[in-house]
Enzyme design. Structure first.
Site, PDB file in Angstrom:
ATOM      1  N   LYS A 103       0.812  -1.224   0.000  1.00 28.72           N
ATOM      2  CA  LYS A 103       0.000   0.000   0.000  1.00 28.72           C
ATOM      3  C   LYS A 103       0.841   1.269   0.000  1.00 28.72           C
ATOM      4  O   LYS A 103       0.469   2.273  -0.610  1.00 28.72           O
ATOM      5  CB  LYS A 103      -0.954  -0.010   1.201  1.00 28.72           C
ATOM      6  CG  LYS A 103      -1.881  -1.209   1.271  1.00 28.72           C
ATOM      7  CD  LYS A 103      -2.792  -1.296   0.061  1.00 28.72           C
ATOM      8  CE  LYS A 103      -3.824  -2.398   0.185  1.00 28.72           C
ATOM      9  NZ  LYS A 103      -3.283  -3.734   0.004  1.00 28.72           N
TER      10      LYS A 103
ATOM     11  N   GLU B 194      -3.138   7.444   7.817  1.00 28.15           N
ATOM     12  CA  GLU B 194      -3.709   8.401   6.878  1.00 28.15           C
ATOM     13  C   GLU B 194      -4.707   9.284   7.632  1.00 28.15           C
ATOM     14  O   GLU B 194      -5.263   8.878   8.658  1.00 28.15           O
ATOM     15  CB  GLU B 194      -4.487   7.687   5.771  1.00 28.15           C
ATOM     16  CG  GLU B 194      -3.669   6.964   4.752  1.00 28.15           C
ATOM     17  CD  GLU B 194      -4.549   6.303   3.707  1.00 28.15           C
ATOM     18  OE1 GLU B 194      -3.996   5.904   2.677  1.00 28.15           O
ATOM     19  OE2 GLU B 194      -5.773   6.173   3.913  1.00 28.15           O
TER      20      GLU B 194
ATOM     21  N   HIS C 202     -15.560  -3.061   7.642  1.00 34.28           N
ATOM     22  CA  HIS C 202     -14.749  -2.555   6.530  1.00 34.28           C
ATOM     23  C   HIS C 202     -14.798  -3.470   5.309  1.00 34.28           C
ATOM     24  O   HIS C 202     -13.954  -3.373   4.425  1.00 34.28           O
ATOM     25  CB  HIS C 202     -13.286  -2.354   6.951  1.00 34.28           C
ATOM     26  CG  HIS C 202     -13.115  -1.434   8.116  1.00 34.28           C
ATOM     27  ND1 HIS C 202     -13.392  -0.079   8.045  1.00 34.28           N
ATOM     28  CD2 HIS C 202     -12.715  -1.668   9.385  1.00 34.28           C
ATOM     29  CE1 HIS C 202     -13.152   0.482   9.216  1.00 34.28           C
ATOM     30  NE2 HIS C 202     -12.750  -0.462  10.049  1.00 34.28           N
TER      31      HIS C 202
ATOM     32  N   ARG D 135      -6.728  -8.007  -9.242  1.00 35.10           N
ATOM     33  CA  ARG D 135      -7.465  -9.261  -9.449  1.00 35.10           C
ATOM     34  C   ARG D 135      -8.892  -8.932  -9.851  1.00 35.10           C
ATOM     35  O   ARG D 135      -9.290  -7.765  -9.919  1.00 35.10           O
ATOM     36  CB  ARG D 135      -7.501 -10.062  -8.143  1.00 35.10           C
ATOM     37  CG  ARG D 135      -8.053  -9.248  -6.977  1.00 35.10           C
ATOM     38  CD  ARG D 135      -8.304 -10.066  -5.729  1.00 35.10           C
ATOM     39  NE  ARG D 135      -8.554  -9.258  -4.558  1.00 35.10           N
ATOM     40  CZ  ARG D 135      -9.705  -8.681  -4.252  1.00 35.10           C
ATOM     41  NH1 ARG D 135     -10.717  -8.786  -5.077  1.00 35.10           N
ATOM     42  NH2 ARG D 135      -9.846  -7.981  -3.145  1.00 35.10           N
TER      43      ARG D 135
END
Length: 506
Positions: free
Chosen positions: A114, A198, A233, A290
């Site tokens: 990430k 973040e 999530h 994917r």
């Protein structure tokens, strides 16, 4: 041509169906607890690769390659989950002379990290959420970054997704324990405890763009999907087009997605995910290298079989259409039907499916990996199926989904059908005024009672009991008339037909 499907359940069924249309033979691998599942019976060849443990079966790279070689597969499709975003597996497939139906190992590795993915997005001018530029090495430096960008902040695992290793922190005093908890969870889930932080975007929408890219540098965007209804999530309901995306924003999202894909020489199907705030500012979130669970809604509005395109691209074919050719029509919604109890915080529900009746009708699609008589176990994801509908506009799609959900009968386990029905009737959803906080802001389990045909104590409601009793009686009579022996349908097919073919082939 022959393709081994390194997966199970509804995605294995989905891939097999496309392969049949294309005249391609398929090989299913399965664990012993999956021997009765539909995907095993549907494949041309099937091989048991172990008991139930994923590490010994669907995550066992060497064993999967051995089966592919033994049964002379030409290619491997990883589906989603399991090894689909494992760069080592992609490389191993290719090193053994097989075609990997997906992106290159290099692209998977770059976009799977990430932090590296954020840097790539930043370099090509795509907005990213303010945050740390490297893994958190110590608590004090992390606190300083958090103070700079301001609370609330989001802690995320660098090596994975699916909500694992993720924490929202609203106050500084909760920060240290949240960091430790996120690192521990990331280590357990991905074998990598690196986390970063973040700025937490409030009132966020989770918007993703489906792309296709060939080996000749052509990249197109098929459309965006709204994936903001989530629990833990993880997505539960998706739709396309997004009710909040304007034509101007759509153009910017497509442009950004294509830039990121080209930056890593991406090929095959992929999804670039964004966070969009209440003012329609957007930020790159991550890339899934994917096929996505929610790909059917894009297929419904574009008429493009994404799995077929994946196979064609992997075989070296050029995309047969351009961006200008993509003209989405109407609106599509997907409800993921899980064996979960929405009355009890969506906890998994295990047991035997005693009765199952799928909805039918125009513009209704059911991608199921489970059938009546199958067992929902603790070993794998509790998804039963994906229910997808199309309408000429959003309201027609919602109303069609309500009808389909009302027709969907599953007994033996708790499911998310009542929850999905509740969502379709919720005014905030119907008006398109929702974000990723939809469940925590509006959902009250007590409101599910009117949408649940089985009361919370497990007893049938008076209205539904006679119909279900009649259906069960018919089901029992049907099985008696068929004189079903102790073997499952899947096992019989393997023993009498597939294994005969396998012996002849060998």
């Amino acid at each position: 041509m022959r393709i081994l499907i390194a997966n199970r359940g509804e995605i294995a069924v989905r891939i097999i169906r496309t392969c049949k249309v294309l005249g391609i033979e398929t090989i299913a691998i399965y664990s012993k607890v999956d021997k009765d599942k539909p995907f095993v019976a549907m494949a041309d060849y099937a091989e048991c690769i172990g008991e139930a443990n994923p590490a010994e079966t669907y995550l066992n790279m060497e064993k999967i390659i051995d089966v592919a070689k033994k049964l002379k597969a030409d290619a491997i499709h990883p589906g989603y989950g399991f090894l689909s975003e494992n760069d080592e597996f992609a490389k191993l497939v290719q090193d053994n002379g097989l075609i990997f139906i997906g992106p290159s190992a290099d692209a998977i590795k770059k976009m799977g990290d990430k932090l590296e993915a954020r840097e790539i997005a930043k370099k090509v001018g795509v907005p990213i959420v303010p945050g740390s530029e490297s893994p958190i090495s110590d608590i004090q430096s992390a606190i300083e970054i958090a103070r700079k960008i301001g609370f609330p902040i989001l802690i995320k695992a660098a090596a994975g997704g699916g909500g694992k290793g993720m924490r929202i922190v609203h106050k500084e005093e909760d920060f240290e324990s949240a960091i430790r908890g996120a690192k521990n969870e990331a280590k357990f889930a991905f074998g990598d405890d690196r986390v970063y932080i973040e700025k937490y975007v409030e009132e966020p929408h989770h918007i993703e763009v489906q792309i296709l890219a060939d080996k000749f540098g052509n990249v197109i965007a098929l459309g965006e999907r709204e994936c903001s209804i989530q629990r833990r999530h993880q997505k539960v309901i998706e739709e396309t087009p997004s009710p909040i995306v304007t034509a101007e924003l759509r153009e910017k999202l497509f442009e950004s997605a294509i830039k990121i894909a080209k930056a890593v020489n991406y090929e095959n199907a992929g999804t670039i995910e964004f966070i969009v705030d209440k003012n329609r500012n957007f930020y790159f979130l991550e890339m899934n290298t994917r096929l996505q669970v929610e790909h059917p809604v894009t297929e419904m509005v574009t008429g493009i079989d994404i799995v077929a395109e994946q196979i064609k691209i992997a075989l070296g074919n050029k995309l047969s259409f351009s961006q200008e050719d993509i003209k989405p029509r109407g609106h599509a919604i997907e409800c993921r039907i899980y064996a979960e109890d929405p009355f009890n915080n969506f906890l998994p529900s295990t047991g035997k499916i005693t009765l199952m009746k799928e909805p039918t009708g125009p513009w209704v699609r059911v991608d199921a990996g489970i059938e009546e008589g199958n067992e929902i176990t603790i070993h794998y994801d509790p998804m039963i199926s994906k229910l997808v509908v199309w309408g000429k506009d959003r309201i027609e799609a919602i109303d069609r989904m309500k009808t389909a959900l009302s027709e969907y009968k599953i007994f033996g386990v708790k499911t998310t059908i009542p929850f999905c029905l509740w969502v379709m009737n919720n005014e905030h959803f119907r008006q398109g005024k929702y974000d990723t906080h939809f469940i925590q802001n509006y959902f009250k389990p007590s409101e599910l009672n009117e949408f649940d045909e089985i009361s919370k104590d497990g007893k049938l409601t008076p209205e539904i009991a006679p119909a279900i009793a009649f259906a069960i009686l018919n089901s029992v009579k049907k099985k008696q008339n068929q004189q079903v022996d102790k073997s499952s349908n899947a096992e019989r097919k393997i023993n009498r037909w597939k294994m005969k073919r396998y012996e002849n082939f060998r």
